[in-house]
Enzyme design. Structure first.
Site, PDB file in Angstrom:
ATOM      1  N   GLY A   1       1.822   4.769   1.386  1.00 52.80           N
ATOM      2  CA  GLY A   1       3.029   4.235   2.019  1.00 52.80           C
ATOM      3  C   GLY A   1       4.197   4.111   1.061  1.00 52.80           C
TER       4      GLY A   1
ATOM      5  NE  ARG B   1      -0.455   5.581   5.114  1.00 47.94           N
ATOM      6  CZ  ARG B   1      -0.345   4.541   4.283  1.00 47.94           C
ATOM      7  NH1 ARG B   1      -1.237   4.373   3.324  1.00 47.94           N
ATOM      8  NH2 ARG B   1       0.659   3.696   4.395  1.00 47.94           N
TER       9      ARG B   1
ATOM     10  CG  ASP C   1      -7.689   3.599  -1.164  1.00 51.34           C
ATOM     11  OD1 ASP C   1      -8.577   2.997  -1.800  1.00 51.34           O
ATOM     12  OD2 ASP C   1      -7.552   3.492   0.068  1.00 51.34           O
TER      13      ASP C   1
ATOM     14  CE  LYS D   1       2.254   3.263  -2.990  1.00 55.20           C
ATOM     15  NZ  LYS D   1       1.838   3.907  -1.729  1.00 55.20           N
ATOM     16  CB  THR D   2       0.951  -1.274  -3.110  1.00 55.85           C
ATOM     17  OG1 THR D   2       0.804  -2.003  -1.892  1.00 55.85           O
ATOM     18  CG2 THR D   2       0.387  -2.111  -4.243  1.00 55.85           C
TER      19      THR D   2
ATOM     20  CG  ASP E   1       0.385  -4.396   1.105  1.00 61.20           C
ATOM     21  OD1 ASP E   1       1.486  -4.516   1.681  1.00 61.20           O
ATOM     22  OD2 ASP E   1      -0.594  -3.839   1.622  1.00 61.20           O
TER      23      ASP E   1
END
Length: 563
Positions: A101, A165, A196, A222-223, A225
């Site tokens: 994402g 993805r 992941d 990267k994220t 979240d």
């Protein structure tokens, strides 16, 4: 940086669209486009690589060692001032891929790698694989040049080369990746992604080294979240910007609640696996109620416990004359509730073999407690729990409108309390999901600088011949010039999970620590926020002025706790 003289697009294996046109940017975009970025001082001159001690793993080191015989145990690396003897006339061929994402700042990672190659390795070539890991497997790429990269500097999104993805995990897929690496004669590959994706990066590094390919692989964290972090990797990029974007909207909703005096706004925020975004936004805005999934799980709370907690505060506020409020909920809340986890696990098992029929025969396979809970849920949530599973056979939690579920359940409980005479107001719940809005904003000053340093550092690691590391920038509480730059062994972040009878490597997600400084700060204030309106409206992300360089509360509290 000044704009290039021409904008002729890119060299590619397929026909290019026009891409971005800087000529149609807003004034803010243009000012960001031409905003030069500072670098840590160690990246401004010659450097040496100082290797640390041999690394281990986050868990089950014996199994990780078996899965990564070629890269396990290698040391992390730190850049230190000195004459490292790296050849400036050494031209490199480097690929980059965006995986998973979107997160604000991804374009600056690419810009950082590109600038390192331009400034430190004359005559180098950089390829951007298009559409994520599938671009590597299908050898779809754009050759990046100054004209191509320029319009994306300090801009949000992943549209320079786009993401995907897909995973590279089967023997055939690894062979395709090898063929691409050989065809383009790649010296290195940078994988920009989350847990992941960086696990995949490590598998590629292992595979390439095992096949004696010269292609080295470096990851970047990267994220939005915020669940990819450890001591050596203090934060993932995008979290800072996303939380600031969400907090602006929450602040606006708070002002609306106060203005009308009659709505409870239930705001669901991104973060399926961990509640970092919800916690950070609470610290930035001071809502009346915040549910932290990790706390719900630790206390083994039921759905009714959560409903009662929210309802109790609404009743207490009504007695103080407040018939409004703001409630923050993490996207993955139901995943944290043990009884709901059990229900979902049973549904996943049943639906893997049975079809949902109108007669409801499949329900008889549920345990009595799960059956009772399923019937207790609002019908809309029942339907969402029965939606098509994801590729792993799991319920798609992001599609479950937890905020609407809570509104309905609180409404039902308040009706009971009305009849008991303990509540006499009219409850109006408004639902919101703030998700995609935060993923592609113009990166904050922190994310812009952090990403540029991550990319520049990744270039330095590849130039030094490193592989199987994740680019790591530390000392983030200090001015940019004093940031540290290095690489952390990807295997040191890993544990294993048993899947389909085999051990699979996974980077352990960093959950909200209930003993950690950010949660403890929140816990010390939430009772006051519940009954008194201490709302803060942070406003839009700032690029100049007194708050422009402010870093998120989570990172600063964690850094202070480590100091």
């Amino acid at each position: 940086m000044s704009p290039p003289a021409a904008s002729n697009g890119s060299v590619s294996t397929e026909k290019e669209g026009p891409g971005r046109l800087a000529s149609v940017y807003s004034e803010v975009q243009t000012s960001r486009l031409n905003h030069s970025l500072p670098l840590p001082s160690v990246l401004k001159s010659s450097f040496n690589i100082a290797d640390g001690p041999p690394s281990s793993a986050a868990g089950n080191p014996e199994e990780i060692a078996k899965l990564f015989p070629n890269v396990f145990g290698q040391p992390s690396a730190m850049l230190v001032p000195g004459d490292g003897g790296l050849a400036a006339d050494q031209s490199l061929r480097i690929g980059v891929v965006l995986s998973g994402g979107q997160a604000p700042g991804g374009h600056n990672v690419i810009s950082g790698i590109f600038d390192y190659l331009q400034e430190r390795t004359k005559g180098s070539t950089m390829y951007g694989f298009k559409g994520g890991p599938a671009g590597i497997m299908k050898c779809k790429y754009a050759e990046l040049n100054s004209e191509f990269v320029y319009p994306y500097r300090n801009q949000g999104g992943f549209d320079m080369i786009c993401s995907g993805r897909d995973k590279i995990e089967t023997p055939e897929q690894f062979k395709q990746a090898e063929e691409t690496a050989i065809k383009l004669d790649l010296d290195g590959l940078v994988v920009i992604g989350g847990d992941d994706s960086n696990t995949n990066a490590c598998l590629l590094a292992e595979n390439f080294r095992g096949k004696n390919l010269k292609t080295k692989v470096i990851g970047c964290p990267k994220t939005i979240d915020g669940d990819l972090k450890c001591k050596e990797v203090p934060t993932s990029f995008g979290f800072d910007t996303a939380c600031k974007v969400y907090s602006e909207m929450i602040g606006n909703v708070m002002t609306d609640a106060r203005s009308t005096g009659k709505y409870y706004h239930f705001v669901r925020l991104m973060g399926r696996a961990a509640s970092h975004i919800t916690l950070e936004c609470a610290l930035q805005t001071h809502p009346n109620i915040t549910i932290i999934g990790e706390e719900v799980s630790a206390k083994k709370q039921t759905l009714k416990n959560v409903t009662d907690y929210v309802t109790d505060i609404i009743c207490k506020r009504s007695k103080l004359g407040y018939n409004y409020g703001v409630i923050l909920i993490p996207e993955g809340l139901i995943d944290f509730i043990p009884e709901v986890q059990q229900l979902i696990a049973e549904l996943n098992e049943i639906l893997a073999h049975d079809v949902v029929d109108e007669a409801g025969v499949w329900k008889k396979k549920l345990r009595s407690q799960s059956h009772e809970l399923f019937e207790f849920l609002p019908q809309a949530i029942q339907e969402q729990l029965l939606l098509e599973r994801d590729p792993h056979g799991n319920v798609q939690v992001a599609k479950i409108e937890t905020e609407k579920m809570l509104i309905q359940m609180v409404e039902t409980e308040l009706e009971k309390r009305k009849q008991e005479g303990s509540y006499n107001q009219q409850f109006n719940g408004q639902s919101h999901f703030f998700g995609y809005e935060g993923r592609c904003g113009l990166p904050s000053n922190f994310d812009a600088n952090y990403c540029y340093a991550l990319g520049y550092g990744a270039g330095a690691l590849l130039h030094s011949g490193k592989t199987g590391l994740i680019s790591s920038v530390g000392n983030l509480g200090a001015p940019v010039e004093e940031w540290t730059v290095g690489g952390t062994a990807l295997t040191s972040l890993m544990d294993v999970e048993r899947r389909h009878g085999k051990f699979k490597p996974v980077i352990k997600k960093a959950m909200v620590e209930l003993e950690g400084a950010p949660f403890q700060k929140f816990a010390s204030l939430r009772d006051e926020w519940a009954l008194k309106n201490r709302y803060i409206s942070p406003g839009p992300v700032q690029f100049v002025g007194p708050t422009a360089n402010a870093t998120n509360h989570t990172l600063m509290l964690e850094l202070d706790a480590q100091a």
